[in-house]
Scaffold this active site. Structure first.
Site, mmCIF file in Angstrom:
data_model
loop_
_atom_site.group_PDB
_atom_site.id
_atom_site.type_symbol
_atom_site.label_atom_id
_atom_site.label_comp_id
_atom_site.label_asym_id
_atom_site.label_seq_id
_atom_site.Cartn_x
_atom_site.Cartn_y
_atom_site.Cartn_z
ATOM 1 N N ASP A 188 17.936 -4.332 -3.591
ATOM 2 C CA ASP A 188 17.171 -4.386 -2.351
ATOM 3 C C ASP A 188 16.359 -5.666 -2.190
ATOM 4 O O ASP A 188 15.413 -5.715 -1.411
ATOM 5 C CB ASP A 188 16.244 -3.177 -2.259
ATOM 6 N N SER A 190 8.139 -1.075 -11.003
ATOM 7 C CA SER A 190 9.303 -0.500 -10.334
ATOM 8 C C SER A 190 10.590 -0.622 -11.131
ATOM 9 O O SER A 190 11.549 0.119 -10.888
ATOM 10 C CB SER A 190 9.497 -1.156 -8.967
ATOM 11 N N HIS A 194 14.793 -5.298 -6.756
ATOM 12 C CA HIS A 194 15.224 -4.529 -7.919
ATOM 13 C C HIS A 194 16.722 -4.676 -8.161
ATOM 14 O O HIS A 194 17.462 -5.116 -7.274
ATOM 15 C CB HIS A 194 14.874 -3.053 -7.719
#
Length: 384
Positions: free
Chosen positions: A349, A41, A352
């Site tokens: 979040d 991610s 990340h």
């Protein structure tokens, strides 16, 4: 940073003596025709969203002003890499709709690991698209691109030229989930360390396969200090004595450092075994740790607190993440809202980084200050 450019010719002369002339001039910058990215991610520009559902608002709000497959309020480090090389932002390989792959492709997906996980995305949150699957995707992409381009027309414009694969930059940012997956299975840091050699071995196998398919320039990020991230601090029990003075969990950061030592050593061995490869190892860990430890000095606030989330010490809750909603009197109400000023936040979040943090990281790696060898990004095609 500006002073680095003043000594750049000397730096390159020391690092690449066979590329300098009698006049001590630096070699020309690399002309990367494409970027081929592999990862999780931290560099996913839409892969997981295309396969399992779009990242919800307010993801993307800062730069794109809408969700665009990134788990971030804006751009990722890989976006800044592409921009600095004069290339468009990378489309995810899995996101075929409206994508232009002439300048490369992104095979990263959020939740990806190097080692395949014996679980589903729904069960664990880890992607089934592990690094070996990303390699299969690349292999298919490379093979079929040539065939499809030969059809001409729009296909010729949307796929990379054949020599782009040998003249492209191959970027990697993966490994964090291999460590956290062990913690989430209640493994001790020692037990996680025990399987790191196998993780590194599988990573190296993919590098060698890419090399055998023509890849020559590799830009490899190590893994960051997961012990400073809210989702780890919240989900994995630690004692008070394991929390350092900055609020990070020391055991998890120590395992990350161990992983990075093994990765750096493996990359050094690859330089000897792959005679035509230029391999750059990039110390992302040190930059991220510095950002957590000295956030105020760098213009950030509350480094361990998620900008977008809901509740708890770190504004992170596994049941109510960024963009989540709850039903109140029959109406859907957003509780996972973003903070007032994401540009002041380090963590977006709970998992990340924000665009501002990603820009901070990129600005410190682009000139080679955290690289081994200490080569700027635009010279990453030269073998040390």
């Amino acid at each position: 940073m500006d002073s680095l450019f003043l000594v750049l010719p000397l730096l390159l002369s020391a690092s690449f003596p066979h590329f300098t002339s009698a006049h001590n001039t630096a070699p020309p910058p690399c002309h990367f025709q494409a970027i081929f990215n592999f990862g999780d991610s931290n560099s996913d520009t839409g892969g997981l969203s295309a396969a399992f559902g779009q990242a919800a608002p307010p993801n993307g709000e800062t730069f794109f002003h809408r969700p665009v497959g990134r788990y971030c309020d804006g751009r990722l480090v890989v976006d800044f890499i592409a921009k600095s090389l004069g290339l468009p932002y990378l489309s995810a390989f899995l996101d075929a709709l409206g994508s232009n792959f002439s300048h490369g492709a992104n095979f990263a997906t959020a939740g990806s690991t190097i080692r395949p996980q014996n679980t589903t995305l729904h069960q664990s949150g880890f992607s089934p698209i592990s690094l070996n699957v990303q390699w299969y995707e690349f292999n298919d992409f490379q093979r079929r691109s040539k065939i499809i381009r030969e059809r001409g027309g729009v296909f010729r414009d949307l796929l990379p030229k054949e020599d782009a694969f040998s003249r492209g930059l191959y970027t990697f940012d993966i490994g964090q989930n291999d460590l956290t997956s062990g913690y989430f299975l209640n493994m001790t840091p020692g037990e996680v360390k025990a399987y790191i050699p196998d993780v590194i071995s599988q990573f190296i196998a993919v590098i060698k396969d890419l090399y055998n398919h023509g890849a020559r320039s590799f830009w490899i990020h190590n893994t960051g200090p997961a012990g400073c991230l809210p989702y780890v601090l919240t989900k994995v029990p630690v004692t008070a004595g394991q929390i350092d003075k900055y609020g990070c969990a020391s055991p998890f950061n120590e395992v990350a450092r161990h992983f990075n030592v093994k990765l750096k050593s493996a990359v050094a061995k690859l330089r000897r075994s792959l005679p035509k490869a230029a391999l750059t190892y990039v110390d992302i860990y040190s930059i991220k740790l510095n950002l957590f430890q000295n956030a105020t000095r760098h213009g950030f606030e509350h480094p361990l607190r998620a900008c977008c989330g809901h509740g708890g010490k770190y504004n992170w809750n596994k049941d109510h993440g960024c963009g989540s909603t709850v039903t109140v009197k029959g109406r859907q109400v957003v509780v996972g809202k973003s903070c007032k000023d994401p540009s002041k936040a380090v963590v977006w979040d709970g998992v990340h980084f924000t665009e501002a943090a990603n820009k901070f990281i990129f600005d410190r790696i682009v000139n080679g200050d955290y690289s081994d060898p200490p080569v700027p990004l635009r010279f990453a095609c030269y073998r040390h």
